[in-house]
Design an enzyme around this catalytic site. Sequence first.
Site, short mmCIF file in Angstrom:
data_model
loop_
_atom_site.label_atom_id
_atom_site.label_comp_id
_atom_site.label_asym_id
_atom_site.label_seq_id
_atom_site.Cartn_x
_atom_site.Cartn_y
_atom_site.Cartn_z
N LYS A 42 -15.27 -2.52 0.68
CA LYS A 42 -14.14 -2.21 1.57
C LYS A 42 -14.02 -0.70 1.70
CE LYS A 42 -9.55 -2.62 0.29
NZ LYS A 42 -8.74 -1.49 0.77
N ASP A 69 -10.89 -1.42 6.44
CA ASP A 69 -9.46 -1.62 6.17
C ASP A 69 -8.67 -0.49 6.85
OD1 ASP A 69 -7.12 -2.59 5.16
OD2 ASP A 69 -7.47 -1.94 3.09
N LYS A 71 -5.97 -1.25 8.99
CA LYS A 71 -4.62 -1.76 9.26
C LYS A 71 -4.10 -1.25 10.61
CE LYS A 71 -3.42 -2.22 4.37
NZ LYS A 71 -4.59 -1.57 3.72
N ASP A 74 -0.62 -0.35 17.11
CA ASP A 74 -0.33 0.59 18.18
C ASP A 74 0.02 -0.24 19.42
OD1 ASP A 74 -0.35 2.91 19.94
OD2 ASP A 74 -1.60 3.89 18.43
N THR A 124 2.20 -5.50 -0.06
CA THR A 124 2.69 -6.04 -1.34
C THR A 124 3.47 -5.03 -2.17
OG1 THR A 124 0.47 -5.63 -2.18
CG2 THR A 124 1.02 -7.90 -1.68
N ARG A 215 -10.15 -0.69 -9.33
CA ARG A 215 -10.20 0.09 -10.57
C ARG A 215 -10.83 -0.60 -11.78
NH1 ARG A 215 -4.30 2.24 -9.38
NH2 ARG A 215 -4.39 0.28 -8.21
O1 C5P Z 1 -7.87 -0.66 -7.75
P1 C5P Z 1 -7.27 -1.92 -7.20
O2 C5P Z 1 -8.00 -3.16 -7.65
O3 C5P Z 1 -5.78 -2.01 -7.41
O4 C5P Z 1 -7.54 -1.78 -5.62
C1 C5P Z 1 -7.02 -2.68 -4.69
C2 C5P Z 1 -7.44 -2.33 -3.31
O5 C5P Z 1 -6.79 -3.22 -2.42
C3 C5P Z 1 -7.06 -0.92 -2.85
O6 C5P Z 1 -8.07 -0.52 -1.91
C4 C5P Z 1 -5.74 -1.13 -2.14
O7 C5P Z 1 -5.52 -0.19 -1.13
C5 C5P Z 1 -5.93 -2.51 -1.55
N1 C5P Z 1 -4.71 -3.24 -1.30
C6 C5P Z 1 -3.77 -3.53 -2.28
N2 C5P Z 1 -2.66 -4.24 -1.97
C7 C5P Z 1 -2.47 -4.66 -0.73
C8 C5P Z 1 -3.40 -4.40 0.26
C9 C5P Z 1 -4.53 -3.68 -0.06
O8 C5P Z 1 -3.95 -3.16 -3.43
N3 C5P Z 1 -1.41 -5.37 -0.44
#
Ligand code: C5P
Length: 239
Positions: A42, A69, A71, A74, A124, A215
Amino acid sequence: MTDFDVYNPTPAQRLIVPLDVPSLDEARSIIETLDDDVHFYKLGFQLLYQGGFDLVSELKAAGKQVFIDLKLLDIDNTVKSGVESLLKYEATFLTVHAYPHAMRAAFEGRGKSDLKLLGVTVMTNLDDAMLKEAGYGERAGPLVLKRSLQAKQAGMDGIVCSAAEASAIRETLGPDIILVTPGIRPLSSNADDQKRIMTPRMAIENGSHYLVVGRPILKAENKRQAAREIISEIEQALN
Ligand code: C5P
């Protein structure tokens, strides 16, 4: 190269690694490290706004799947032409904020291409108080379900949602909608700033198709091993 069917991915193809790193060089080094264990990446604002589309093309040339991604939101004409401009990158997924008019415009822009559109219902990180502050009259839970339904009606192929929402969305929308869930943490890792986390197993059991895990892999000492363990948990949960 392994075949890919977006509606029937292998356990390994269900893992999406977000390239949330500050430079293209760092992203390339992660892709090299994860090698053939990871099939799906992503890319978001951080890399796309600094030449990341070159990386999208490199990933496609290497046989990987890409989730753009951005999002989108517009006026209709801008969303439609934006989607049309993105088609040449042959991404698998593209996100659009789940405003009915924007989703309909994205659907038109996608045309007959294979690009799958994902609606982002309610971020979220927003709770009821934050939604109220932003002028919304509805609480997060009902709004997620309302927008998910609107997403399906507008022709979206899937929804980005927390694994906690996945089973309610699946019940409302039926089995054909693709559910992509971030906020996943294996038992052994940190929650970081994610509030409502779920393990890979729980997410799959709740009906998620694709898991975005950042992460726990990107910060692991052995990234490849971390990815393998998540894929193995996905595989076990599917059996
Ligand atoms: O590091 P982590 O596993 O928390 O990364 C989650 C990924 O998903 C990040 O790229 C974050 O921007 C994305 N994301 C999220 N929650 C959302 C939508 C996207 O954590 N509701």
